[in-house]
Write an enzyme that holds these catalytic residues in place. Sequence first.
Site, PDB file in Angstrom:
ATOM      1  N   HIS A 104      -2.905   5.951  -5.064  1.00 27.50           N
ATOM      2  CA  HIS A 104      -3.755   4.939  -4.309  1.00 27.50           C
ATOM      3  C   HIS A 104      -4.916   5.623  -3.260  1.00 27.50           C
ATOM      4  O   HIS A 104      -5.854   4.909  -3.050  1.00 27.50           O
ATOM      5  CB  HIS A 104      -3.035   3.630  -3.692  1.00 27.50           C
ATOM      6  CG  HIS A 104      -2.199   2.950  -4.504  1.00 27.50           C
ATOM      7  ND1 HIS A 104      -2.469   2.437  -5.773  1.00 27.50           N
ATOM      8  CD2 HIS A 104      -0.872   2.702  -4.300  1.00 27.50           C
ATOM      9  CE1 HIS A 104      -1.591   1.651  -6.266  1.00 27.50           C
ATOM     10  NE2 HIS A 104      -0.453   1.970  -5.463  1.00 27.50           N
ATOM     11  N   ASP A 156       4.055   4.629 -12.964  1.00 30.12           N
ATOM     12  CA  ASP A 156       4.106   3.447 -11.863  1.00 30.12           C
ATOM     13  C   ASP A 156       3.907   2.193 -12.262  1.00 30.12           C
ATOM     14  O   ASP A 156       3.040   1.926 -12.980  1.00 30.12           O
ATOM     15  CB  ASP A 156       3.287   4.181 -10.485  1.00 30.12           C
ATOM     16  CG  ASP A 156       3.608   3.494  -9.123  1.00 30.12           C
ATOM     17  OD1 ASP A 156       4.123   4.595  -8.508  1.00 30.12           O
ATOM     18  OD2 ASP A 156       3.511   2.039  -9.080  1.00 30.12           O
ATOM     19  N   HIS A 186       2.543   0.314 -10.417  1.00 27.44           N
ATOM     20  CA  HIS A 186       1.002  -0.353  -9.909  1.00 27.44           C
ATOM     21  C   HIS A 186      -0.039   0.622 -10.566  1.00 27.44           C
ATOM     22  O   HIS A 186       0.138   1.766 -11.062  1.00 27.44           O
ATOM     23  CB  HIS A 186       1.045   0.022  -8.360  1.00 27.44           C
ATOM     24  CG  HIS A 186       1.922  -0.933  -7.272  1.00 27.44           C
ATOM     25  ND1 HIS A 186       3.349  -0.167  -7.089  1.00 27.44           N
ATOM     26  CD2 HIS A 186       1.957  -1.962  -7.041  1.00 27.44           C
ATOM     27  CE1 HIS A 186       3.835  -1.038  -6.620  1.00 27.44           C
ATOM     28  NE2 HIS A 186       3.126  -2.349  -6.515  1.00 27.44           N
ATOM     29  N   ASP A 190       9.091   2.551  -9.304  1.00 25.46           N
ATOM     30  CA  ASP A 190       8.890   1.268  -9.344  1.00 25.46           C
ATOM     31  C   ASP A 190       8.740   0.274 -10.462  1.00 25.46           C
ATOM     32  O   ASP A 190       8.858  -1.019 -10.535  1.00 25.46           O
ATOM     33  CB  ASP A 190       8.075   0.854  -7.954  1.00 25.46           C
ATOM     34  CG  ASP A 190       6.630   1.552  -8.366  1.00 25.46           C
ATOM     35  OD1 ASP A 190       6.492   2.026  -9.595  1.00 25.46           O
ATOM     36  OD2 ASP A 190       6.026   1.254  -7.549  1.00 25.46           O
TER      37      ASP A 190
HETATM   38  O1  V1P Z   1       0.048  -6.188  -0.955  1.00 24.75           O
HETATM   39  C1  V1P Z   1      -0.416  -5.233  -0.438  1.00 24.75           C
HETATM   40  C2  V1P Z   1      -1.442  -5.525   0.417  1.00 24.75           C
HETATM   41  C3  V1P Z   1      -1.280  -5.867   1.963  1.00 24.75           C
HETATM   42  N1  V1P Z   1      -1.956  -7.073   1.742  1.00 24.75           N
HETATM   43  C4  V1P Z   1      -3.041  -7.572   2.734  1.00 24.75           C
HETATM   44  C5  V1P Z   1      -2.242  -6.877   0.457  1.00 24.75           C
HETATM   45  N2  V1P Z   1       0.060  -4.172  -0.289  1.00 24.75           N
HETATM   46  C6  V1P Z   1       1.368  -3.775  -0.930  1.00 24.75           C
HETATM   47  C7  V1P Z   1       1.122  -2.127  -1.456  1.00 24.75           C
HETATM   48  C8  V1P Z   1       2.107  -1.678  -2.282  1.00 24.75           C
HETATM   49  C9  V1P Z   1       2.066   0.028  -2.723  1.00 24.75           C
HETATM   50  C10 V1P Z   1       2.613   0.429  -3.797  1.00 24.75           C
HETATM   51  C11 V1P Z   1       2.293   1.807  -3.673  1.00 24.75           C
HETATM   52  C12 V1P Z   1       2.935   2.665  -4.859  1.00 24.75           C
HETATM   53  O2  V1P Z   1       1.944   2.408  -6.208  1.00 24.75           O
HETATM   54  C13 V1P Z   1       2.474   4.344  -4.755  1.00 24.75           C
HETATM   55  C14 V1P Z   1       3.134   4.914  -3.815  1.00 24.75           C
HETATM   56  O3  V1P Z   1       4.244   2.618  -5.465  1.00 24.75           O
HETATM   57  C15 V1P Z   1       2.708  -4.236  -0.461  1.00 24.75           C
HETATM   58  C16 V1P Z   1       3.913  -4.708  -0.702  1.00 24.75           C
HETATM   59  C17 V1P Z   1       4.135  -5.479  -2.025  1.00 24.75           C
HETATM   60  N3  V1P Z   1       4.901  -6.135  -2.068  1.00 24.75           N
HETATM   61  O4  V1P Z   1       3.235  -5.199  -2.860  1.00 24.75           O
HETATM   62  N4  V1P Z   1       2.787  -3.568   1.035  1.00 24.75           N
HETATM   63  C18 V1P Z   1       3.750  -4.127   1.417  1.00 24.75           C
HETATM   64  N5  V1P Z   1       4.625  -4.622   0.411  1.00 24.75           N
HETATM   65  C19 V1P Z   1       4.480  -4.040   2.868  1.00 24.75           C
HETATM   66  C20 V1P Z   1       5.634  -4.666   3.295  1.00 24.75           C
HETATM   67  C21 V1P Z   1       6.257  -4.754   4.228  1.00 24.75           C
HETATM   68  C22 V1P Z   1       5.680  -3.617   5.176  1.00 24.75           C
HETATM   69  C23 V1P Z   1       4.647  -3.001   4.864  1.00 24.75           C
HETATM   70  C24 V1P Z   1       3.936  -3.199   3.767  1.00 24.75           C
HETATM   71 ZN    ZN Z   2       3.904   1.815  -7.188  1.00 26.87          ZN
HETATM   72 CA    CA Z   3       0.769   2.762 -13.218  1.00 21.95          CA
END
Ligand code: V1P
Ligand code: ZN
Ligand code: CA
Length: 372
Positions: free
Chosen positions: A137, A172, A174, A261
């Site tokens: 990302h 992935d 995502h 994931d």
């Molecule tokens: O959904 C969001 C953002 C935060 N909001 C304002 C929108 N972020 C997700 C990021 C997911 C990243 C995935 C990375 C990868 O593709 C590559 C390494 O796997 C997110 C989520 C979720 N459930 O999607 N951030 C968090 N959860 C989060 C939870 C707790 C603390 C910090 C981040």
């Molecule tokens: Zn991911």
């Molecule tokens: Ca993908």
Amino acid sequence: MRSKDKISYFYDGDVGNVYFGPNHPMKPHRLCMTHHLILAYGLHSKMEVYRPHKAYPIEMAQFHSPDYVEFLQRINPENKDLFPNEMARYNLGEDCPVFEDMFEFCQIYAGATIDAARRLNNKLCDIAINWAGGLHHAKKCDASGFCYINDLVLGILELLKHHPRVLYIDIDVHHGDGVEEAFYFTDRVMTVSFHKFGDKFFPGTGDVKEIGEREGKFYAINVPLRDGIDDSSFNRLFRAIISKVVEIYQPGAIVLQCGADSLARDRLGCFNLSIDGHAECVKFVKKFNIPLLVTGGGGYTKENVARCWTVETGILLDTELPNEIPDNDYIKYFGPDYSLKIPGGHIENLNTKSYISTIKAQILDNLRYIQH
Ligand code: V1P
Ligand code: ZN
Ligand code: CA
């Protein structure tokens, strides 16, 4: 099949000792668990194991803006409150926190992907593995979704020094938005991402209609999926798309991002894939006998991440692994069954046959515009 592939594997014991914070889903400790499981199965004796170099800021700046790289190098948990504007400008905060040794962490995983690409370029191996990489990302001037430095873009830029065309494949759960964006206007990199799309799932991009622009038109492929896709539909779709892409595009090298994931029961994911279903993609890509750089990515149920990437290391080495997990430092995480493979999940599959055949037809149709 080649008589025997030569495999280079990159790992630095410091990479898993960093901590994103108490409620953060990204746990670099999964990388230690993976490495120890690979050792417990004796796979290290079948490949060349290297400690990667730590990527230099100047190497990171081949893609990222120098001011962003400089800020990552300068910021730490003690001084971050002095830089609220820069923190916001570079999207550091909740998803991408500033933690102790954050820059060194980036240097290790990015250095390993760069080293992997260089060994492939110099024909010193057929396949190179960096399970710590795959942080798809990160953007030129922005952190995003747990990713700070985009090692995949840096690795692909390195491969482009020796290969006219590089294929990037991303399983992935995502969307691989940072890699897609970096090469959106060029035909020298074809990006293909399979991902969950809809319901505001992060990062929100990756519609089937996103296909690249200008010289890059038709060289970005997106496979947007709904919740609950299972092994058989995922593998059928993957094989159909990737075989056509390889036939038409004829890449000189392939980069495969193996985010775990997309497995069933992942803390952030929503697919039903078993480890066999996930690993089938690796097996399929390996069979093309094209120089291959394999990385990790997401994966938030730690014990399953370690299982998955160990099975996939075994596949890349043409080595069958017994299903009973051998004793190792982290054996307690693999109970109560201590088995290597995990089955698929049972959440409702919202990918109907007609939905899948519609997106598949759109994607294969777009490929007709490409000729090499
Ligand atoms: O959904 C969001 C953002 C935060 N909001 C304002 C929108 N972020 C997700 C990021 C997911 C990243 C995935 C990375 C990868 O593709 C590559 C390494 O796997 C997110 C989520 C979720 N459930 O999607 N951030 C968090 N959860 C989060 C939870 C707790 C603390 C910090 C981040
Ligand atoms: Zn991911
Ligand atoms: Ca993908």
